[in-house]
Design an enzyme around this catalytic site. Structure first.
Site, PDB file in Angstrom:
ATOM      1  N   CYS A  27     -50.252  28.059-105.473  1.00 33.60           N
ATOM      2  CA  CYS A  27     -49.537  27.153-106.111  1.00 33.60           C
ATOM      3  C   CYS A  27     -48.787  26.166-105.077  1.00 33.60           C
ATOM      4  O   CYS A  27     -49.739  24.956-104.441  1.00 33.60           O
ATOM      5  CB  CYS A  27     -48.336  27.767-106.958  1.00 33.60           C
ATOM      6  N   HIS A  33     -51.273  31.033-110.438  1.00 29.09           N
ATOM      7  CA  HIS A  33     -50.620  32.297-109.853  1.00 29.09           C
ATOM      8  C   HIS A  33     -51.465  33.710-110.208  1.00 29.09           C
ATOM      9  O   HIS A  33     -51.156  34.424-111.135  1.00 29.09           O
ATOM     10  CB  HIS A  33     -49.076  32.420-110.145  1.00 29.09           C
ATOM     11  N   GLU A  68     -51.726  36.422-108.700  1.00 28.78           N
ATOM     12  CA  GLU A  68     -50.819  37.758-108.339  1.00 28.78           C
ATOM     13  C   GLU A  68     -50.204  37.816-109.488  1.00 28.78           C
ATOM     14  O   GLU A  68     -49.944  39.139-109.935  1.00 28.78           O
ATOM     15  CB  GLU A  68     -49.982  37.426-107.251  1.00 28.78           C
TER      16      GLU A  68
END
Length: 253
Positions: free
Chosen positions: A100, A200, A202
């Site tokens: 990001c 994102h 994660e």
């Protein structure tokens, strides 16, 4: 088995836990680094760098003033810290993963520019929906390149939590993933040492298999750096010091 040491750069307002868990799940040993770390204090034995999400990159980094329509959430100390970390990584040939904001930082570092507020620049307002972080906001299309090989598909679903976006591409970088409204969503260097994604991974690592693949690729590149460092230095790697613990380096602004 030794694991590569990964320097995770975050902001003071970041929740670093999802990144830490993703790094560990992929086989890395994380060190969490906060804004203010001086260049001469960067741990010398790191094998990879992840630039996490967070505040916007200050527009003066790419020669612009603030857009009145854009949120003014910036962290100039973090900008400076991460510029130093990229300098360090390039000198040592250490792989970098930008997520990001981190993707945007990489683009600007190499001379590119950003849209300060994509929703006011002709793109559909799907890049920051009022949804949980794991919400799959839109699809992205991967063109031939390293990211396509990593992700394992031409089209994938991703989450989206950003105001800024890549405008002009930095020197030496390739745009190999785009959203269905035409915004650049993924960048890479020709040698694959530098990877950046706008979403994102994660936050969706248990929801989308391509997310874990991305972290595994990065950790494997970091392992290669670790092995090369050991060969040329003839000194045992120190990752055993970090295993089973998460080291934070909190530097006050």
């Amino acid at each position: 088995m030794e694991c590569p040491i990964i320097a995770l750069s975050v902001g003071f307002s970041n929740n670093s836990q999802p990144y830490v868990e993703a790094i560990i799940k992929a086989g890395g040993c994380p060190i969490v680094i906060y804004p203010g770390l001086q260049r001469n204090s960067i741990p010398p034995n790191i094998d990879g760098i992840i630039l996490a999400g967070g505040e916007s990159v200050h527009p003066n980094r790419y020669g612009e003033d603030f857009d009145p329509n854009a949120p003014k959430s910036v962290d100039v100390i973090r900008d400076s810290t991460e510029w130093g970390m990229i300098d360090f990584a390039l000198k040592k040939k250490i792989p970098i993963l930008g997520i990001c904001r981190g993707c945007q930082v990489l683009n600007v570092y190499f001379g590119g520019s950003l849209y300060q507020n994509v929703s006011s620049c002709g793109f559909r307002d799907i890049h920051r929906p009022s949804k949980p972080r794991h919400y799959l906001a839109h699809k992205v299309m991967a063109k031939p390149g390293k990211l396509k090989n990593i992700l394992g598909s031409n089209v994938i679903d991703v989450n989206s939590i950003h105001d800024q976006g890549i405008k002009t591409l930095g020197m030496g970088l390739q745009s190999t993933v785009i959203s269905d409204d035409g915004l650049c969503e993924g960048i890479e260097s020709k040698d694959g040492l530098i990877i950046g994604v706008q979403w994102h991974p994660e936050a969706i690592i248990d929801k989308q298999p391509h997310s874990l693949k991305l972290f595994q690729y990065f950790i494997n590149r970091s392992k290669w750096h670790m092995k090369q460092s050991n060969i040329f230095s003839n000194v045992p790697h120190e990752s055993s010091f970090y295993r089973n613990s998460i080291i934070s380096i909190p530097i006050a602004p």
